[in-house]
Design a protein around this motif. Structure first.
Motif, mmCIF file in Angstrom:
data_model
loop_
_atom_site.group_PDB
_atom_site.id
_atom_site.type_symbol
_atom_site.label_atom_id
_atom_site.label_comp_id
_atom_site.label_asym_id
_atom_site.label_seq_id
_atom_site.Cartn_x
_atom_site.Cartn_y
_atom_site.Cartn_z
ATOM 1 N N UNK A 1 9.479 -0.805 7.578
ATOM 2 C CA UNK A 1 9.155 -0.726 6.155
ATOM 3 C C UNK A 1 10.402 -0.878 5.302
ATOM 4 N N UNK A 2 10.360 -1.848 4.386
ATOM 5 C CA UNK A 2 11.409 -2.040 3.384
ATOM 6 C C UNK A 2 10.703 -2.047 2.031
ATOM 7 N N UNK A 3 11.038 -1.102 1.183
ATOM 8 C CA UNK A 3 10.257 -0.839 -0.033
ATOM 9 C C UNK A 3 10.059 -2.077 -0.899
ATOM 10 N N UNK A 4 11.137 -2.800 -1.199
ATOM 11 C CA UNK A 4 11.005 -3.916 -2.152
ATOM 12 C C UNK A 4 10.152 -5.042 -1.573
ATOM 13 N N UNK A 5 10.215 -5.250 -0.256
ATOM 14 C CA UNK A 5 9.399 -6.292 0.357
ATOM 15 C C UNK A 5 7.932 -5.877 0.369
ATOM 16 N N UNK A 6 7.672 -4.637 0.757
ATOM 17 C CA UNK A 6 6.297 -4.139 0.781
ATOM 18 C C UNK A 6 5.645 -4.257 -0.591
ATOM 19 N N UNK A 7 6.346 -3.795 -1.626
ATOM 20 C CA UNK A 7 5.737 -3.786 -2.959
ATOM 21 C C UNK A 7 5.684 -5.186 -3.567
ATOM 22 N N UNK A 8 6.560 -6.081 -3.115
ATOM 23 C CA UNK A 8 6.439 -7.479 -3.528
ATOM 24 C C UNK A 8 5.117 -8.054 -3.027
ATOM 25 N N UNK A 9 4.760 -7.746 -1.779
ATOM 26 C CA UNK A 9 3.483 -8.214 -1.245
ATOM 27 C C UNK A 9 2.324 -7.625 -2.046
ATOM 28 N N UNK A 10 2.404 -6.332 -2.355
ATOM 29 C CA UNK A 10 1.327 -5.689 -3.113
ATOM 30 C C UNK A 10 1.158 -6.355 -4.475
ATOM 31 N N UNK A 11 2.262 -6.655 -5.140
ATOM 32 C CA UNK A 11 2.186 -7.326 -6.439
ATOM 33 C C UNK A 11 1.548 -8.701 -6.304
ATOM 34 N N UNK A 12 1.955 -9.457 -5.288
ATOM 35 C CA UNK A 12 1.399 -10.800 -5.105
ATOM 36 C C UNK A 12 -0.074 -10.741 -4.709
ATOM 37 N N UNK A 13 -0.445 -9.753 -3.911
ATOM 38 C CA UNK A 13 -1.861 -9.551 -3.578
ATOM 39 C C UNK A 13 -2.641 -9.227 -4.845
ATOM 40 N N UNK A 14 -2.045 -8.409 -5.712
ATOM 41 C CA UNK A 14 -2.701 -8.047 -6.963
ATOM 42 C C UNK A 14 -2.940 -9.270 -7.832
ATOM 43 N N UNK A 15 -1.934 -10.118 -7.945
ATOM 44 C CA UNK A 15 -2.055 -11.329 -8.765
ATOM 45 C C UNK A 15 -3.086 -12.286 -8.173
ATOM 46 N N UNK A 16 -2.959 -12.555 -6.886
ATOM 47 C CA UNK A 16 -3.869 -13.518 -6.256
ATOM 48 C C UNK A 16 -5.268 -12.944 -6.090
ATOM 49 N N UNK B 1 12.771 3.894 -4.814
ATOM 50 C CA UNK B 1 12.254 4.070 -3.451
ATOM 51 C C UNK B 1 13.150 3.372 -2.432
ATOM 52 N N UNK B 2 13.641 2.195 -2.799
ATOM 53 C CA UNK B 2 14.495 1.437 -1.884
ATOM 54 C C UNK B 2 15.815 2.169 -1.629
ATOM 55 N N UNK B 3 16.384 2.742 -2.669
ATOM 56 C CA UNK B 3 17.681 3.415 -2.536
ATOM 57 C C UNK B 3 17.539 4.751 -1.813
ATOM 58 N N UNK B 4 16.540 5.540 -2.187
ATOM 59 C CA UNK B 4 16.399 6.891 -1.629
ATOM 60 C C UNK B 4 15.697 6.912 -0.279
ATOM 61 N N UNK B 5 14.798 5.908 -0.057
ATOM 62 C CA UNK B 5 14.009 5.833 1.180
ATOM 63 C C UNK B 5 13.166 7.097 1.394
ATOM 64 N N UNK B 6 12.763 7.726 0.302
ATOM 65 C CA UNK B 6 11.995 8.966 0.428
ATOM 66 C C UNK B 6 10.568 8.736 0.905
ATOM 67 N N UNK B 7 10.120 7.479 0.875
ATOM 68 C CA UNK B 7 8.745 7.206 1.309
ATOM 69 C C UNK B 7 8.693 6.489 2.657
ATOM 70 N N UNK B 8 9.814 6.457 3.371
ATOM 71 C CA UNK B 8 9.822 5.827 4.689
ATOM 72 C C UNK B 8 9.262 6.830 5.709
ATOM 73 N N UNK B 9 8.233 6.423 6.453
ATOM 74 C CA UNK B 9 7.661 7.298 7.450
ATOM 75 C C UNK B 9 8.653 7.471 8.595
#
Length: 264
Positions: free
Chosen positions: A74-89, A248-256
């Motif tokens: 899990x890499x925060x910026x990549x994960x949320x980039x996908x979510x944004x693109x899924x949202x748009x498409x 999230x990317x800097x702190x990594x507080x949401x990394x399982x």
């Protein structure tokens, strides 16, 4: 026979899950991305040829998905980039059915609900679990993102159905879906509702919540909105999302952590 060192290292590396831990920031970011995707999709199709806009949205989604599958954890910026693109498409997919093909929102809502149910059924039958804590193989990640795309399309269609077909308007639709979103939250918190069911129920509901309120802010007064414009609302939401994802990317507080992954 003992496994080779390289095999053990590869196996351990694969055990890092590809999705974030579920925190309050996860839900805040999720709602913001749904709203941003809704209005930015509308902004694109009004600023350029709709066909080109859809093709660009699809290309962006494919590129983001490819990047997400390429990384091994899990890499925060990549994960949320996908979510944004899924949202748009996802917004574009739901709109194409209604605007281009002429499918009523009521029908498209049922259609996407059936698709989502099929994906859940196949995922459960093949993997024996729908837990997001177990998303550390290619196949499970594929099921995960198919499900995410289905939830966005369903949420878009259902939000448009209540706002336009049922004539509730954007703000009232946002309130309605906010109340529905509270069901799994309270059910899990107070009544021991199944965590997997709670998560996916809430995940579906966040889409029409974010989309309805962003439409309310962006759309003109003639359509029941505040009239801020798709471009401005998209820009403001994008800035907020960048700040949150950067944190999230800097702190990594949401990394399982690995312990949670091994437990599942």
């Amino acid at each position: 026979m003992n496994k080779s060192l390289s095999a053990i290292m590869s196996e351990d590396h694969d055990l890092f899950t590809k999705v974030p831990e579920i925190t309050a920031l996860f839900w805040i970011t999720k709602v913001l991305t749904t709203g941003m995707g809704e209005v930015f999709s509308d902004f694109l199709v009004t600023q350029m040829n709709p066909v080109i806009a859809v093709l660009l949205g699809g290309a962006g989604l494919l590129a983001a998905i490819a990047l997400q599958f390429f990384v091994r954890r899990y890499i925060a910026w990549i994960y949320w980039l996908v979510v944004v693109m899924v949202s748009i498409f996802g917004t574009m997919a739901a709109d194409v059915l209604h605007i281009v093909i002429g499918v009523p929102y009521f029908v498209s809502t049922i259609f996407f609900a059936i698709i989502l149910a099929v994906v859940f059924t196949v995922w459960l039958r093949v993997e024996k679990t729908l837990s997001i804590h177990s998303v550390f193989t290619f196949r499970r990640e594929a099921f995960y993102w198919m499900t995410v795309l289905g939830t966005f399309a369903l949420g878009t269609a259902s939000g448009d159905m209540t706002a336009t077909t049922m004539h509730l308007g954007y703000f009232s639709s946002g309130i309605l879906f906010s109340l529905l979103l509270a069901v799994p939250a309270i059910g899990y918190w107070k009544f021991g509702m199944n965590p997997i069911l709670s998560f996916w129920f809430a995940y579906v509901m966040t889409r029409p919540v974010g989309a309805s309120f962003s439409d309310w802010l962006s759309k003109p007064h003639s359509l029941g909105g505040v009239g801020l414009g798709d471009g401005l609302v998209s820009l403001v939401l994008t800035i907020i999302i960048i700040i949150l994802v950067g944190y999230l990317q800097i702190t990594k507080i949401d990394a399982q952590n690995r312990t949670a992954v091994h437990a599942h």
